[in-house]
Scaffold this active site. Structure first.
Site, PDB file in Angstrom:
ATOM      1  N   CYS A   2       0.789  -1.094  -0.032  1.00  0.00           N
ATOM      2  CA  CYS A   2      -0.065   0.067   0.046  1.00  0.00           C
ATOM      3  C   CYS A   2       0.996   1.239   0.045  1.00  0.00           C
ATOM      4  CB  CYS A   2      -0.966  -0.009   1.279  1.00  0.00           C
ATOM      5  SG  CYS A   2      -1.979  -1.329   1.213  1.00  0.00           S
ATOM      6  N   ARG A  27       3.965  -0.422  -6.756  1.00  0.00           N
ATOM      7  CA  ARG A  27       3.503  -1.269  -5.625  1.00  0.00           C
ATOM      8  C   ARG A  27       2.441  -2.425  -5.893  1.00  0.00           C
ATOM      9  NH1 ARG A  27       4.907   0.876  -0.240  1.00  0.00           N
ATOM     10  NH2 ARG A  27       6.465   2.633  -0.511  1.00  0.00           N
ATOM     11  N   TRP A  74      -4.122  -2.635  -1.563  1.00  0.00           N
ATOM     12  CA  TRP A  74      -4.657  -4.062  -2.000  1.00  0.00           C
ATOM     13  C   TRP A  74      -5.547  -4.349  -1.140  1.00  0.00           C
ATOM     14  CZ3 TRP A  74      -2.896  -7.549  -5.500  1.00  0.00           C
ATOM     15  CH2 TRP A  74      -1.616  -7.195  -6.262  1.00  0.00           C
ATOM     16  N   ASN A 109      -1.081   1.827   6.381  1.00  0.00           N
ATOM     17  CA  ASN A 109      -0.298   0.978   5.690  1.00  0.00           C
ATOM     18  C   ASN A 109      -0.060  -0.236   7.003  1.00  0.00           C
ATOM     19  OD1 ASN A 109      -0.189   2.142   3.288  1.00  0.00           O
ATOM     20  ND2 ASN A 109       1.724   2.447   3.216  1.00  0.00           N
ATOM     21  N   GLY A 110       0.064  -1.422   6.739  1.00  0.00           N
ATOM     22  CA  GLY A 110       0.458  -2.352   7.844  1.00  0.00           C
ATOM     23  C   GLY A 110      -0.696  -3.128   8.560  1.00  0.00           C
ATOM     24  N   GLU A 497      19.400 -21.630   1.885  1.00  0.00           N
ATOM     25  CA  GLU A 497      19.547 -20.332   1.361  1.00  0.00           C
ATOM     26  C   GLU A 497      20.577 -19.587   1.997  1.00  0.00           C
ATOM     27  OE1 GLU A 497      17.780 -16.753   0.064  1.00  0.00           O
ATOM     28  OE2 GLU A 497      17.777 -18.825  -0.647  1.00  0.00           O
ATOM     29  N   LYS A 501      22.987 -17.050  -0.197  1.00  0.00           N
ATOM     30  CA  LYS A 501      23.163 -15.828  -0.221  1.00  0.00           C
ATOM     31  C   LYS A 501      24.713 -15.191  -0.040  1.00  0.00           C
ATOM     32  CE  LYS A 501      19.208 -14.343  -0.729  1.00  0.00           C
ATOM     33  NZ  LYS A 501      19.236 -15.731  -1.926  1.00  0.00           N
ATOM     34  N   GLU A 504      26.209 -15.961  -3.468  1.00  0.00           N
ATOM     35  CA  GLU A 504      25.726 -15.018  -4.649  1.00  0.00           C
ATOM     36  C   GLU A 504      26.250 -13.582  -4.471  1.00  0.00           C
ATOM     37  OE1 GLU A 504      21.224 -15.394  -5.811  1.00  0.00           O
ATOM     38  OE2 GLU A 504      21.409 -15.074  -3.479  1.00  0.00           O
ATOM     39  N   HIS A 520      29.074 -38.050   7.464  1.00  0.00           N
ATOM     40  CA  HIS A 520      29.159 -38.928   5.930  1.00  0.00           C
ATOM     41  C   HIS A 520      29.904 -38.217   4.746  1.00  0.00           C
ATOM     42  CE1 HIS A 520      26.343 -41.649   7.997  1.00  0.00           C
ATOM     43  NE2 HIS A 520      25.588 -40.972   8.356  1.00  0.00           N
ATOM     44  N   LYS A 619      18.388 -10.167 -12.064  1.00  0.00           N
ATOM     45  CA  LYS A 619      17.414 -10.168 -11.162  1.00  0.00           C
ATOM     46  C   LYS A 619      16.190 -11.295 -11.491  1.00  0.00           C
ATOM     47  CE  LYS A 619      15.003  -9.271  -7.469  1.00  0.00           C
ATOM     48  NZ  LYS A 619      15.365  -9.572  -6.370  1.00  0.00           N
TER      49      LYS A 619
END
Length: 624
Positions: A2, A27, A74, A109-110, A497, A501, A504, A520, A619
């Site tokens: 928002c 947005r 939204w 917002n929120g 992940e 990061k 990357e 192992h 991206k």
């Protein structure tokens, strides 16, 4: 996602408000509105169309004023209908309130975690609710506390709010005043110069004020700001005393149409996006009042009742989100789940199940490999499809039967951060919805999960406060060329992940393993030169994980452990510990992701790499 714009001036500020909304259209939104002080009254125009249509409506309605607020929204709490669109009005208490002139106008917002309790309290005091939003609760709350000083009323009101919010509000009886406040959602103040000297502005993003002013103040957590013509005051909430104190915030010169307007006080977009995650999660979860199939689109209930398995297709970071979801879907919803790397799936012989729900996960919705995998799954006779995606207008959303649109906002940094955590939130909602449909989620469990989700943005803020400790670790990592990441069970994908990061953006070779696999093979790599990062939540596998840590220490390895507060893992020689603020049960992977992002980011900064544009990467990967 928002957007907020507000202004106080001595001339018609509606064009500024509308242009600000246009700048926030990226947005995503499905309703918008403007409210102004005009002729001694509060007037507004609201629409479920585009900002261009709103502008036409404003012109037709003759809406103009020197004080006003505007919003893009939204549809979350309730359908995308005009009655749920912002700005919201409060007419005061009483059965005849709707017939009286509005007293308070507010945009927000929120997400307000305790809005149900506040709603019931305000209903008992005679306030009528005409929307399904949590925002209307704030408008009535401010009205109930208003006694001629809006600044004071907002300060009192925000102490009653739990959750994340940015608000802008003005009152009928104070025609040259707008008050703003923020906690967990961004809000900036703009100070007019030149021909706009004396005018004051609010916005959720400085880009909304580009071309209007380059004098920007980035409000901080707990700030409440009072805007009047030619002057402003900022007070901040003292957490210890619960009282507000006057503060000064730095005025920054932000050149219009430059990246600085988006970066604000941050050094890189990735850092900014890491710190936007409380807001992104709040936006993504806004309006979730239960785990009903309608969250995923009309007709979702019939589809979700029909399926007996889940097939997840994704690439890169989104693939690790899918791996996390597999643990949730099988343990909570009791539904068999398979996760496939999208770029591999269509090139092998597989066994299709026509009753599977094919779930794609993608930030952009344009990832070529994932789109191709989706089409391949459909060609095999699997028609039931759902996407978790950040772009409502993308090809993936258009091609899937059902969708959950995450609201991470624009993500500029190549290394995904807020897109990943909002994907996890969407997948958790899918898990609980399937569990409920399959009779595996009773009313108490549903209430407990709702409470945890509403608290999530606040919990993330506490995790981000660990940044100084992570920076100290990053200095040690900067000289390394290899690293191991360990996790068990639900947190193994988080370790994957974290390793992704680091490689990357810092170009350090990093691998992740289930901690039980250490002996192992990977244990052969452990030396004092190989840092071992471990995700150590206080779950059923903790004692097993502690044994794995001892294996590393016995070989002279150096451990860096992100541990929950009650894990009884104590720092010592070769063992570094950062304690998480709280244990978060099934949602723990989301919280543990943030410090791993910070570690990668600060290590890359220390090594001097191009954080936002790492070599060889793009991206959005729209080619195979």
């Amino acid at each position: 996602m928002c957007g907020i714009v507000g202004a106080v001036g001595s001339r018609n500020i509606v064009p500024v408000l509308v242009e600000g909304l246009r700048r926030l259209e990226y947005r995503g939104y499905d309703s918008c509105g403007v409210a102004v002080h005009q002729g001694g009254e509060l007037r507004r125009s609201r629409s479920t169309e585009r900002v261009a249509e709103l502008a036409s409506l404003i012109e037709a309605d003759g809406v103009a004023g020197v004080t006003g607020i505007a919003h893009t929204r939204w549809a979350t709490h309730g359908a995308p209908v005009v009655s749920n669109a912002h700005p919201h009005f409060s007419h005061g208490p009483g059965a005849d309130a709707a017939a009286r002139p509005a007293r308070i106008a507010l945009v927000h917002n929120g997400i307000i975690e305790n809005f149900e309790a506040l709603r019931e309290e305000l209903k008992a005091r005679g306030y009528l609710f005409t929307s399904q939003t949590d925002t209307e609760v704030i408008a009535h709350l401010v009205d109930s506390l208003y006694d001629g000083d809006l600044f004071e009323a907002v300060q009192q009101a925000v102490t009653r709010l739990q959750g994340a919010y940015a608000i802008a509000v003005f009152a009928r009886d104070e025609p040259h005043r707008v008050v703003g406040a923020r906690e967990g959602s961004p809000l900036v103040m703009g100070i007019g110069t030149g021909e706009r000297a004396g005018e004051m502005f609010l916005a959720s993003d400085a880009m909304a004020l580009a071309g209007v002013t380059d004098q920007i103040v980035y409000l901080e957590e707990g700030d409440v700001v009072d805007l009047q013509i030619g002057k402003h005051w900022v007070v901040a909430l003292d957490r210890a005393s619960g009282r507000f104190r006057r503060v000064e915030r730095e005025v920054r010169t932000v050149q219009a149409h430059t990246g600085a307007a988006e970066l604000g006080p941050y050094r890189h977009y990735m850092q900014k996006e890491i710190f936007e995650q409380p807001r992104a999660l709040a936006d993504t979860l806004q309006g979730v009042e239960g785990f009903d199939a309608d969250l995923f689109g009309s007709g979702a209930a019939a589809v979700l009742r029909r399926i007996d398995a889940v097939l997840i297709l994704a690439c890169g970071t989104s693939y690790y989100a899918g791996c996390t979801a597999k643990y949730w879907l099988e343990a909570i919803a009791g539904i068999p789940t398979q996760v496939e790397v999208a770029s591999e799936y269509r090139y092998r012989e597989s066994v299709p199940n026509p009753n599977s729900l094919v779930v794609t996960i993608t930030q952009s919705g344009e990832t070529a490999d994932t789109l191709a995998a989706l089409r391949h799954a459909r060609s095999l006779g699997m028609p039931h499809t759902l996407t978790v995606c950040n772009v409502a207008t993308s090809a993936m959303v258009r091609e899937c039967e059902l969708a959950y649109i995450t609201r991470a906002g624009v993500e500029i940094g190549v290394a995904s951060t807020k897109a990943f955590t909002t994907q996890l939130a969407g997948l958790f909602l899918l898990t609980l919805t399937l569990a409920k449909l399959r009779g595996r989620l009773d009313a108490q469990a549903e209430a407990d999960h709702l409470r945890a989700l509403r608290h999530l943005p606040v919990a993330l803020q506490s995790v981000l406060a660990l940044e100084p400790q992570v920076i100290a670790w990053a200095q040690a990592f900067a000289s390394k060329e290899n690293a191991l990441f360990l996790g068990r069970g639900l947190h193994y994908p988080v370790a994957l992940e974290g390793a992704l990061k680091l490689k990357e953006i810092s170009y350090i070779h990093a691998e992740a393993y289930p901690a039980g696999e250490l002996k192992h093979g990977p244990l052969a790599l452990v030396t004092s030169a190989m840092p071992v990062v471990t995700v150590a939540p206080n779950d059923a596998l903790l004692e097993k994980l502690k044994s794995n840590l001892q294996e590393v220490r016995a070989r002279g390895g150096e451990l860096f452990v992100f541990a929950d507060a009650d894990t009884s893992i104590e720092p010592g020689e070769g063992l570094h510990v950062i304690r998480m603020p709280e244990h978060y049960g099934e949602l723990s992977p989301i919280l543990h992701t943030l410090p791993l992002q910070l570690l990668a980011y600060h290590t890359a900064v220390a090594r001097g790499t191009d954080v936002d544009k790492p070599r060889n990467l793009a991206k959005s990967v729209t080619v195979e």
